[in-house]
Design a protein around this motif. Structure first.
Motif, PDB file in Angstrom:
ATOM      1  N   HIS A 178       0.833  -1.203   0.000  1.00 64.03           N
ATOM      2  CA  HIS A 178       0.000   0.000   0.000  1.00 64.03           C
ATOM      3  C   HIS A 178       0.870   1.257   0.000  1.00 64.03           C
ATOM      4  N   THR A 205      -7.304   7.871   1.394  1.00 68.24           N
ATOM      5  CA  THR A 205      -8.350   6.968   0.913  1.00 68.24           C
ATOM      6  C   THR A 205      -9.369   7.773   0.117  1.00 68.24           C
ATOM      7  N   ASP A 206     -10.347   7.086  -0.441  1.00 66.90           N
ATOM      8  CA  ASP A 206     -11.392   7.803  -1.171  1.00 66.90           C
ATOM      9  C   ASP A 206     -12.168   8.740  -0.251  1.00 66.90           C
ATOM     10  N   ARG A 266      -1.560   8.217  -6.934  1.00 66.67           N
ATOM     11  CA  ARG A 266      -3.018   8.315  -6.796  1.00 66.67           C
ATOM     12  C   ARG A 266      -3.602   9.379  -7.723  1.00 66.67           C
ATOM     13  N   GLU A 302      -9.449   0.550  -2.906  1.00 69.30           N
ATOM     14  CA  GLU A 302      -9.519  -0.233  -1.673  1.00 69.30           C
ATOM     15  C   GLU A 302      -8.572   0.326  -0.614  1.00 69.30           C
ATOM     16  N   ALA A 303      -9.125   0.686   0.517  1.00 71.10           N
ATOM     17  CA  ALA A 303      -8.312   1.193   1.624  1.00 71.10           C
ATOM     18  C   ALA A 303      -7.750   0.025   2.432  1.00 71.10           C
ATOM     19  N   ASN A 304      -6.643   0.266   3.098  1.00 71.87           N
ATOM     20  CA  ASN A 304      -6.053  -0.736   3.984  1.00 71.87           C
ATOM     21  C   ASN A 304      -6.464  -0.395   5.414  1.00 71.87           C
ATOM     22  N   SER A 312      -4.168   4.856   4.061  1.00 73.95           N
ATOM     23  CA  SER A 312      -3.424   4.192   2.993  1.00 73.95           C
ATOM     24  C   SER A 312      -4.366   3.469   2.041  1.00 73.95           C
ATOM     25  N   THR A 313      -3.917   3.320   0.802  1.00 68.47           N
ATOM     26  CA  THR A 313      -4.670   2.647  -0.246  1.00 68.47           C
ATOM     27  C   THR A 313      -3.865   1.461  -0.755  1.00 68.47           C
TER      28      THR A 313
END
Length: 283
Positions: free
Chosen positions: A182, A187-188, A197, A214-216, A222-223
């Motif tokens: 990641h 994130t979104d 990004r 997708e986020a972690n 983080s993505t």
């Protein structure tokens, strides 16, 4: 996924100037990557140039390794470390304490992630949310070597390279934790686009069924990178090559390795690409 007036850095840049954070005010017109020259000039920094000769790496048999694991940010941060104020919590600070490391009988130094992080001084001392796979973190660079204000340094990559060389000179192998799963570009729900990004998120990050990134959940802000993407695989392998050849590290410890195995039947084409690479395959 990014503000059109936000400065984005080249994901393959090997040198970043501080501060690595969103600009406090967005400009009315877009700033393109070429505008970063002004940012670099204002910082007093200069890009590192690769040295012609990087000393050969040291290799230890796993059965013979005695590993000393440390965080560059925390190892000499306290006054009890006895290092110069400008070197506390830096690459130079670690090298100044090499006698202590040797006194433990260590054969190998394992560094916590030292890739650039936008939150190193806030809540990411360990380096679990990097924003770059190539650049050494300027927040860990010493100000004493440049004579300027803190983190306004000649080159974080050069200082890290000197640390690796200094440890090698004392017979110590150097490994580094490396995050492959990641990047800490938000994130979104809370984007903090700094590079990939904003450049081409869909080619590098994991896209869910709704079309979002997708986020972690284990690493806030983080993505998740897409390990099956050819673009991601090429970027990661090239980054590891850079750390191996230009910085001189001997090998890597892959964090959250299970998250890399996302291919068919758990097969990881990313790990296969790393293993088969002639430069980093044995690292």
């Amino acid at each position: 996924r990014f503000h059109p007036a936000q400065v984005l850095f080249d994901p393959r840049a090997v040198e970043l100037a501080t501060p690595i954070a969103p600009f406090p005010e967005m400009t009315p017109t877009p700033l393109y990557m070429g505008s970063l020259a002004g940012v670099m000039a204002a910082s007093g920094g200069a890009p590192a140039t690769a040295d012609a000769a990087v000393p050969p790496q040291l290799r230890q048999s796993p059965a013979e390794e005695v590993v000393y694991e440390l965080s560059v940010a925390e190892f000499t941060a306290h006054v009890s470390a006895g290092v110069a104020p400008g070197d506390a919590g830096t690459y130079a600070g670690v090298l100044s304490r090499v006698a202590h490391i040797l006194s433990t009988g260590a054969t190998t130094v394992l560094l916590h992630p030292v890739s650039a992080s936008s939150r190193r001084d806030v809540d990411d001392a360990w380096g679990k949310a990097p924003i770059s796979l190539f650049a050494a973190d300027p927040a860990l660079a010493s100000s004493s070597s440049s004579g300027g204000p803190p983190n306004s340094t000649v080159s974080a990559t050069r200082q890290l390279r000197e640390l690796v060389r200094g440890l090698h000179a004392h017979g110590l192998e150097v490994l580094v934790h490396f995050v492959l799963t990641h990047l800490g570009e938000g994130t979104d729900d809370d984007p903090a686009s700094a590079s990939l990004r904003g450049i081409d998120a869909a080619s590098y990050f994991q896209v869910d069924q709704s079309g979002g990134l997708e986020a972690n959940p284990a690493v806030p802000g983080s993505t998740v990178l897409d390990p099956c993407s050819t673009a991601t695989q090429r970027l990661v392998v090239d980054a590891l090559r850079h750390w191996r050849t230009a910085v001189g590290v001997d090998g890597f410890v892959v964090d959250s390795g299970g998250g890399v195995a996302r291919g068919f039947m758990g097969r990881s084409t990313l790990l296969e690409a790393i293993a088969l690479d002639p430069i980093v395959g044995g690292a």
